[in-house]
Design a protein around this motif. Structure first.
Motif, PDB file in Angstrom:
ATOM      1  N   ALA A 158      26.171 138.786  20.135  1.00  0.00           N
ATOM      2  CA  ALA A 158      27.094 139.920  20.272  1.00  0.00           C
ATOM      3  C   ALA A 158      27.097 140.458  21.695  1.00  0.00           C
ATOM      4  O   ALA A 158      28.154 140.820  22.246  1.00  0.00           O
ATOM      5  N   ARG A 159      25.926 140.504  22.322  1.00  0.00           N
ATOM      6  CA  ARG A 159      25.843 140.958  23.714  1.00  0.00           C
ATOM      7  C   ARG A 159      26.620 140.022  24.645  1.00  0.00           C
ATOM      8  O   ARG A 159      27.301 140.478  25.577  1.00  0.00           O
ATOM      9  N   LEU A 160      26.520 138.744  24.396  1.00  0.00           N
ATOM     10  CA  LEU A 160      27.243 137.787  25.243  1.00  0.00           C
ATOM     11  C   LEU A 160      28.752 137.914  25.054  1.00  0.00           C
ATOM     12  O   LEU A 160      29.522 137.735  26.011  1.00  0.00           O
ATOM     13  N   LEU A 161      29.197 138.233  23.847  1.00  0.00           N
ATOM     14  CA  LEU A 161      30.629 138.495  23.641  1.00  0.00           C
ATOM     15  C   LEU A 161      31.079 139.695  24.473  1.00  0.00           C
ATOM     16  O   LEU A 161      32.160 139.674  25.074  1.00  0.00           O
ATOM     17  N   ASP A 162      30.248 140.735  24.506  1.00  0.00           N
ATOM     18  CA  ASP A 162      30.571 141.897  25.340  1.00  0.00           C
ATOM     19  C   ASP A 162      30.698 141.481  26.805  1.00  0.00           C
ATOM     20  O   ASP A 162      31.642 141.882  27.502  1.00  0.00           O
ATOM     21  N   GLU A 163      29.740 140.699  27.272  1.00  0.00           N
ATOM     22  CA  GLU A 163      29.746 140.281  28.675  1.00  0.00           C
ATOM     23  C   GLU A 163      30.930 139.384  28.991  1.00  0.00           C
ATOM     24  O   GLU A 163      31.397 139.339  30.133  1.00  0.00           O
ATOM     25  N   ALA A 164      31.429 138.670  27.994  1.00  0.00           N
ATOM     26  CA  ALA A 164      32.593 137.804  28.208  1.00  0.00           C
ATOM     27  C   ALA A 164      33.890 138.587  28.250  1.00  0.00           C
ATOM     28  O   ALA A 164      34.935 138.022  28.587  1.00  0.00           O
ATOM     29  N   GLY A 165      33.845 139.878  27.911  1.00  0.00           N
ATOM     30  CA  GLY A 165      35.032 140.713  28.022  1.00  0.00           C
ATOM     31  C   GLY A 165      35.650 141.148  26.721  1.00  0.00           C
ATOM     32  O   GLY A 165      36.645 141.893  26.728  1.00  0.00           O
ATOM     33  N   PHE A 166      35.099 140.725  25.580  1.00  0.00           N
ATOM     34  CA  PHE A 166      35.649 141.158  24.295  1.00  0.00           C
ATOM     35  C   PHE A 166      35.331 142.633  24.082  1.00  0.00           C
ATOM     36  O   PHE A 166      34.214 143.078  24.377  1.00  0.00           O
ATOM     37  N   PRO A 167      36.271 143.414  23.563  1.00  0.00           N
ATOM     38  CA  PRO A 167      35.992 144.830  23.290  1.00  0.00           C
ATOM     39  C   PRO A 167      34.843 144.964  22.289  1.00  0.00           C
ATOM     40  O   PRO A 167      34.857 144.321  21.237  1.00  0.00           O
TER      41      PRO A 167
END
Length: 540
Positions: free
Chosen positions: A217-226
């Motif tokens: 989930a943290r990596l999704l945040d870092e990739a730019g997903f809200p």
């Protein structure tokens, strides 16, 4: 236990106990600040926590905050609000985020794999498959987004005058319940196509492996997903499952057949769809013309990857009479040469089972088989000297229908050997039981093996490979037949399940009704004549 941690900047390990809550004899521990950064990604306000221990040494890794039913409800409120905006984001922008995730996952492999090994106990060689699979999945769906999701023209009822288009509309919020055996892959891989299709996700990972899922989930945040687009909740399935199913527009579940039935009933009550990847008792067939060295090597991977805790791993091995003795000699030798250990390095061929429950099941299945007359050709023992839940890779011969492991899924490093004389009989025996997830066929005649595969009642069949050929071919659907589940992940099926097909038809010039004073009877005759004409012209 051998080996020692070698932490590098950005990785989660510390040498020795991270804080007083950890067992001072633990070989590995997690940095407290690192755990706190991960768990703040949870929506969990109940005040309760759950302890996560490492199968490597039984020492505590973290105390994970637990979610309440109210938290699950709030997760869906946030996700639904975020999804309304997300659905309007251009497809190319969504794809770009997946490609950024691809790079992040590959750049952070060491961190990801460390955490997977610590939480699951699997060997590093098997944990390393997980970030690679997520990178493959992210890149595949990013590159094929328009192929799957663009509006498509279809044939209209009146050629040239009826324009028909089919849109792919997101379902809304997808609920995902992911298992512990592949904690990073299964927490993310089903949700990535859901995001690309314009949905939001609420995921409940298994309690044993929450940290791997939270890192995803943290990596999704870092990739730019809200952040609100991907909500994570934590808690027992019986407590949170009904609320998760109750808030979802579609449910994706990977786990046991028994739990899958419960979820299917709950989804049916709400008239929503679900995809279920469930249990398996997977067969591997070694035909008389197989390359025996290749088959033996593949059988080791098929049976003992992740200590057999893999939905698509082999538990039944059927070998042609003509090559049985020579194959068994090679298979046993390779199995006995395997190295086991509780380390974070690359030296081990197999790691630990995940828990006492899994160990108890494996021990019970082997003891029952031996008590009823089965022979142990390799392994057969628990190994507490290596770690609390270790069990040797085990080969059984002489397993019969009254033995528990004959038809029940063991989900551990245990495989049963069976002879066959006739290939049709081998296929019939491979199809016995109610499962139908994965199969393997070894033969030097690929065409013949592929022809046999059509008669094997499994959702995936690998020829001259254990399971990786189908699992890593993201363009091909993966899933089970019969009691191994319904629905498919991967490929077009893996993303279209998260969409509603919407047909839009535009009629031009002529309406589909009587015109110019024509009677209904005359109109029906004209349409009948047109239908006959269209058939003569070869039209669909």
């Amino acid at each position: 236990m051998s080996g020692s941690p070698n932490p590098t900047p950005g990785r989660p390990l510390v040498a020795g106990p991270a804080d007083p809550e950890h067992d001072p004899t633990a070989a590995y521990a997690l940095d407290r600040a690192y755990v706190d950064r991960l768990t703040t990604r949870l929506l969990a306000t109940s005040g309760a926590t759950s302890s996560v221990t490492s199968p490597l040494d039984g020492a505590p890794l973290a105390h994970v905050p637990q979610s309440s039913e109210a938290d699950v409800t709030e997760a869906f409120v946030r996700a639904r609000r975020a999804q309304a905006a997300w659905a309007r984001v251009p497809l190319d922008e969504r794809s770009a985020m997946l490609l950024r995730l691809h790079d992040l996952v590959l750049d952070r492999q060491d961190e990801i794999v460390d955490l997977i090994v610590l939480e699951s106990g699997k060997a590093r060689k098997h944990a390393s498959d997980e970030p690679l699979h997520i990178a493959l999945t992210a890149r595949y769906y990013a590159r094929t987004a328009h192929r799957h999701l663009d509006t498509r023209r279809r044939l209209g009822v009146v050629p040239g005058l009826t324009r028909v288009e089919v849109n792919r509309v997101p379902k809304g919020v997808v609920g995902i319940i992911s298992p512990w055996n592949y904690p990073f892959t299964m927490a993310l891989c089903d949700g990535l196509p859901a995001l690309l299709a314009g949905n939001a996700v609420v995921v409940k990972p298994d309690a044993q492996t929450m940290l791997s899922a939270l890192l995803g989930a943290r990596l999704l945040d870092e990739a730019g997903f809200p952040p609100d687009l991907w909500q994570v909740v934590a808690g027992p399935g019986p407590d949170l499952g009904p609320a998760l199913v109750g808030g979802s527009d579609f449910v994706c579940f990977t786990g046991s057949t028994a739990t899958g039935r419960i979820i299917a009933r709950q989804c049916a009550e709400r008239l929503i769809g679900c995809s279920l990847e469930l249990g398996g008792k997977n067969p591997l067939l070694v035909l008389r013309d197989a390359d025996l060295e290749r088959a033996a090597e593949g059988a080791v991977r098929a049976s003992f990857s992740n200590a057999g805790q893999l939905c698509v791993s082999t538990e039944r091995l059927f070998v042609a009479d003509q090559v049985y003795d020579r194959f068994v000699e090679r298979f046993v030798a390779r199995t006995e040469a395997m190295t086991l250990g509780a380390t974070l390095d690359w030296v081990n061929d197999m790691g630990s089972l995940v828990s006492q429950d899994q160990l108890d099941t494996v021990v019970a299945h082997v003891e029952d088989a031996v008590a009823r007359g089965a022979r142990v050709l390799a392994g057969g023992r628990a190994r507490p000297d290596l770690g609390p839940y270790f069990f040797e890779p085990t080969i059984l011969e002489g397993v019969t229908p009254e033995m528990t492991c004959f038809g029940q899924e063991t989900f551990g490093p245990v495989v049963s050997l069976y002879r066959f004389h006739d290939e049709a009989d081998a296929v019939s025996r491979a199809n016995e039981g109610e499962y139908g997830l994965n199969a393997s066929i070894y033969s030097q005649d690929g065409a013949r093996a592929r022809a046999i595969a059509r008669h094997v009642r499994c959702g995936t069949v690998n020829v001259n490979e254990a399971f990786g050929a189908t699992f890593a071919s993201i363009d091909a659907p993966m899933g089970g037949m019969r009691e191994s589940g319904s629905g498919r992940r991967q490929g077009a099926e893996g993303i279209l399940r998260y969409t509603e097909p919407q047909s839009v038809a535009t009629q031009r010039l002529v309406r589909l009704a009587p015109v110019l004073g024509m009677s209904d009877e005359t109109y029906a005759k004209v349409m009948t004549t047109n239908l006959r004409l269209m058939k003569k012209l070869g039209r669909a």
